[in-house]
Design an enzyme around this catalytic site. Structure first.
Site, PDB file in Angstrom:
ATOM      1  N   SER A 186      -1.715   4.861   5.800  1.00  0.00           N
ATOM      2  CA  SER A 186      -0.718   3.784   5.778  1.00  0.00           C
ATOM      3  C   SER A 186      -1.286   2.495   6.364  1.00  0.00           C
ATOM      4  O   SER A 186      -2.175   2.516   7.215  1.00  0.00           O
ATOM      5  CB  SER A 186       0.520   4.193   6.571  1.00  0.00           C
ATOM      6  OG  SER A 186       1.169   5.274   5.956  1.00  0.00           O
TER       7      SER A 186
HETATM    8  N1  SAH Z   1       1.205   8.969   7.469  1.00  0.00           N
HETATM    9  C1  SAH Z   1       0.036   9.022   6.637  1.00  0.00           C
HETATM   10  C2  SAH Z   1       0.355   8.493   5.272  1.00  0.00           C
HETATM   11  C3  SAH Z   1      -0.317   9.277   4.221  1.00  0.00           C
HETATM   12  S1  SAH Z   1       0.221   8.934   2.578  1.00  0.00           S
HETATM   13  C4  SAH Z   1      -1.125   8.278   7.272  1.00  0.00           C
HETATM   14  O1  SAH Z   1      -0.896   7.483   8.198  1.00  0.00           O
HETATM   15  O2  SAH Z   1      -2.267   8.473   6.871  1.00  0.00           O
HETATM   16  C5  SAH Z   1       1.539  10.098   2.390  1.00  0.00           C
HETATM   17  C6  SAH Z   1       1.164  11.565   2.494  1.00  0.00           C
HETATM   18  O3  SAH Z   1       2.339  12.296   2.147  1.00  0.00           O
HETATM   19  C7  SAH Z   1       0.075  12.038   1.545  1.00  0.00           C
HETATM   20  O4  SAH Z   1      -0.946  12.619   2.287  1.00  0.00           O
HETATM   21  C8  SAH Z   1       0.785  13.053   0.656  1.00  0.00           C
HETATM   22  O5  SAH Z   1      -0.022  14.146   0.272  1.00  0.00           O
HETATM   23  C9  SAH Z   1       1.919  13.503   1.552  1.00  0.00           C
HETATM   24  N2  SAH Z   1       3.071  14.095   0.862  1.00  0.00           N
HETATM   25  C10 SAH Z   1       3.639  13.742  -0.325  1.00  0.00           C
HETATM   26  N3  SAH Z   1       4.675  14.563  -0.611  1.00  0.00           N
HETATM   27  C11 SAH Z   1       4.783  15.444   0.423  1.00  0.00           C
HETATM   28  C12 SAH Z   1       5.644  16.552   0.714  1.00  0.00           C
HETATM   29  N4  SAH Z   1       6.607  16.941  -0.124  1.00  0.00           N
HETATM   30  N5  SAH Z   1       5.442  17.212   1.865  1.00  0.00           N
HETATM   31  C13 SAH Z   1       4.457  16.880   2.736  1.00  0.00           C
HETATM   32  N6  SAH Z   1       3.604  15.855   2.508  1.00  0.00           N
HETATM   33  C14 SAH Z   1       3.761  15.151   1.375  1.00  0.00           C
END
Ligand code: SAH
Length: 217
Positions: A67
């Site tokens: 993010s």
């Molecule tokens: N908070 C993270 C953001 C990563 S992007 C950071 O700071 O790096 C969002 C993430 O959500 C991705 O890794 C994706 O695989 C995950 N994601 C998407 N759908 C999901 C679900 N149903 N359950 C758990 N994770 C999920």
């Protein structure tokens, strides 16, 4: 958590935090303080290290993204956090948001659905002596074994309000979640649980997130 920092990165991080301080969204000082303590470069892939302290999303494993710092600050601000609260994070990704929440002093429970990413990030969090509870699973199910939560932060874009997450929110608790509408535009929503069966929903600004998908991959 224990971080090994480097002066070069510490200086860049101070600049990033100064930039966030000037953001018109006026992030609270305690949120910026937590962010200022987390070396974002530790959560980035090597080839993107030079951009670790730019206010941008960057690619991580499994076609996901870390993010943007201003998004992390915004979501944390909207959560109205207090140290010691139980916070459920959906989408562990790189672990950066997890680390920022932990630096704030809340107890973090986080779920990632991509096995490859979970493997990398759980090792990283373990190495950093994170106290967060991290599992590989489908965030649509939440973590009933640790519910209810004071706060829930969803870092992937859903298409509707996930009922199981709503059910795991404490009365008086808040959930911040991006929701995509039929036209393909996403907005950030803030959901407050008023009592057992009522929720107050605020639609906030437009936003961009990777999609929240069902099941484990
Ligand atoms: N908070 C993270 C953001 C990563 S992007 C950071 O700071 O790096 C969002 C993430 O959500 C991705 O890794 C994706 O695989 C995950 N994601 C998407 N759908 C999901 C679900 N149903 N359950 C758990 N994770 C999920």
């Amino acid at each position: 958590m224990k971080f090994e920092d480097e002066p070069k990165y510490a200086a860049r991080r101070r600049m990033m935090v100064e930039q966030l301080r000037a953001n018109p969204l006026a992030f609270p000082a305690n949120v910026l303080e937590a962010i200022s303590r987390v070396p974002r470069h530790l959560f980035c892939q090597k080839m993107y290290l030079s951009s670790a302290y730019d206010d941008v999303t960057l690619p991580i494993a499994a076609q996901q993204t870390i993010s943007q710092p201003s998004t992390v600050a915004r979501q944390m601000s909207l959560l109205d956090l207090h140290p010691g609260e139980r916070v459920l994070e959906i989408g562990t990704g790189s672990g950066y948001q997890t680390a920022c929440l932990e630096a704030f002093g809340v107890n973090v429970y986080t779920i990632e659905r991509q096995k490859e990413l979970f493997h990398i990030t759980s090792n990283l969090l373990k190495g950093l002596e994170s106290k967060a509870i991290y599992i590989c699973g489908d965030g649509y199910n939440g973590m009933p074994q640790y519910a209810p939560f004071d706060k829930i932060i969803v870092t992937a874009g859903a298409f509707s309000f996930p009922p199981k997450l709503m059910a795991q929110l404490k009365v008086g608790g808040l959930m911040i979640i991006p929701i995509e509408d039929k036209s393909g535009t996403s907005h950030l929503y803030r959901v407050r649980r008023i009592d057992e069966s009522n929720f107050n929903v605020d639609k906030l600004e437009e936003c961009k997130f990777v999609p929240m998908l069902s099941g484990v991959n």
